[in-house]
Design an enzyme around this catalytic site. Sequence first.
Site, PDB file in Angstrom:
ATOM      1  N   TRP A 115      34.538  30.462  37.901  1.00 25.80           N
ATOM      2  CA  TRP A 115      35.125  31.799  37.907  1.00 25.80           C
ATOM      3  C   TRP A 115      35.222  32.378  36.507  1.00 25.80           C
ATOM      4  CZ3 TRP A 115      34.302  34.106  42.092  1.00 25.80           C
ATOM      5  CH2 TRP A 115      34.375  33.434  43.311  1.00 25.80           C
ATOM      6  N   LYS A 156      43.898  33.893  48.557  1.00 29.95           N
ATOM      7  CA  LYS A 156      44.103  32.489  48.213  1.00 29.95           C
ATOM      8  C   LYS A 156      45.563  32.100  48.470  1.00 29.95           C
ATOM      9  CE  LYS A 156      39.883  32.372  46.640  1.00 29.95           C
ATOM     10  NZ  LYS A 156      39.418  32.743  45.317  1.00 29.95           N
ATOM     11  N   ASP A 212      43.012  35.855  35.195  1.00 22.67           N
ATOM     12  CA  ASP A 212      42.597  35.776  36.593  1.00 22.67           C
ATOM     13  C   ASP A 212      43.390  34.622  37.208  1.00 22.67           C
ATOM     14  OD1 ASP A 212      41.467  35.351  39.051  1.00 22.67           O
ATOM     15  OD2 ASP A 212      39.447  34.921  38.314  1.00 22.67           O
TER      16      ASP A 212
HETATM   17  C1  LIG Z   1      38.202  33.387  44.783  1.00 23.74           C
HETATM   18  C2  LIG Z   1      38.282  33.685  43.350  1.00 23.74           C
HETATM   19  C3  LIG Z   1      37.734  34.862  42.809  1.00 23.74           C
HETATM   20  C4  LIG Z   1      36.922  35.847  43.627  1.00 23.74           C
HETATM   21  O1  LIG Z   1      37.724  36.525  44.501  1.00 23.74           O
HETATM   22  P1  LIG Z   1      37.107  37.648  45.474  1.00 23.74           P
HETATM   23  O2  LIG Z   1      38.353  38.278  45.998  1.00 23.74           O
HETATM   24  O3  LIG Z   1      36.300  36.950  46.499  1.00 23.74           O
HETATM   25  O4  LIG Z   1      36.294  38.572  44.655  1.00 23.74           O
HETATM   26  C5  LIG Z   1      37.910  35.099  41.467  1.00 23.74           C
HETATM   27  N1  LIG Z   1      38.590  34.236  40.686  1.00 23.74           N
HETATM   28  C6  LIG Z   1      39.121  33.087  41.170  1.00 23.74           C
HETATM   29  C7  LIG Z   1      39.853  32.178  40.253  1.00 23.74           C
HETATM   30  C8  LIG Z   1      38.987  32.784  42.516  1.00 23.74           C
HETATM   31  O5  LIG Z   1      39.517  31.651  42.994  1.00 23.74           O
END
Ligand SMILES: *Cc1c(COP(=O)(O)O)cnc(C)c1O
Length: 361
Positions: A101, A194, A170
């Site tokens: 990521w 998540k 993030d």
């Molecule tokens: C799942 C995830 C993403 C991507 O998320 P989307 O909503 O599918 O764009 C980005 N960063 C991390 C750390 C993730 O676990």
Amino acid sequence: MPRVYNFSAGPAMLPSEVLEAAARALLDYQGKGFGIAEWSHRSKEFEAVVDEAIARCKALLGIGDSHDVLFLQGGATQLFSTIPMQLAGGRCVDYLACGEWGKKAAACASEIGARVNIVASSEDTGFDRVPPAETWRLTPDAAYLHVCSNETVHGHRLVELPRHPTLIVDASSEFMSRPHPMERIALIYGGAQKNLGPSGLVLAIVRKDLYERIPAKGLPKLFSFKAQAEQKSMINTPPTFAIYVLLEVFRWLERQGGLAAMERRNAEKARLIYEAIDGSGGFYRGTIADPAQRSHMNVTFRLPNEELTERFVKEAAAQGMLALKGYRTVGGIRASLYNAMPLEGCRMLAEFMREFQRRCG
Ligand SMILES: *Cc1c(COP(=O)(O)O)cnc(C)c1O
């Protein structure tokens, strides 16, 4: 109704209490004769949902007026692009790229033409660690430093966030799984699916001084954090039902005792699985170099071979423990233990791991 333990990395489990409240609201919201997903986002009913969600979010994070709470769309992936589009301002941008990521976020910044500096990576050792902060190659006048605080695919986390004047985080796979040091954070964001709610919604908390960097021209208004804040994330129709479910999750988090209580519970849940790994005499092997960096949300490990891995996943599923297969490019096992995973689910998985080893080890 029997519920299984779903260890999916996302979309993932939601608390039963939240699902029950959301199911009722979907049919009939507060006895009004309409469901929450059927009503205008311009109605006073929905405005009250947004106002309460913002207030509860701020209370959980312990922030006042310094930051705005935004409900955005396009996934965390869209923000990988819209963050540099708004905040790079022609300067160099720093990225920590110690997993899928972090690396993807940096690639998206490059894609829109930002000058990207990778401060540290662990790609040559299979993204198994975050190198010590003293070794990061920071740009002195970077527009910002972007970090992924929990690498979902590989299973490690930043135990402590670095200090930086413009720190962007993030936190998709650990948002509100523990308190976040908001006084250090300029922008924190994550896809809701998540740890926080259904997919289709991104929660972003933006420090207001960032707005002055947003270019006046050339940026679609829909992408502007400032414009979204001014219109309470309702420039266009927001994902109303997803925001409602998020509000129910915030209420639930408060009932659990808030983020400090979640942190203690999540640490205990993760400990149960890591104990089963470490006590297996090498049958199960963790994938993270330094145990101190092991994720409390995504526990990754390997079995001696492919055949046993497949059998493990299949037998666990037959016992009601689903989605334990590791990320497609990485293999092995990944157990995601987000906020909604009960302690009991982790106990059951740890016990299954010991029992499986006795039979197959
Ligand atoms: C799942 C995830 C993403 C991507 O998320 P989307 O909503 O599918 O764009 C980005 N960063 C991390 C750390 C993730 O676990």
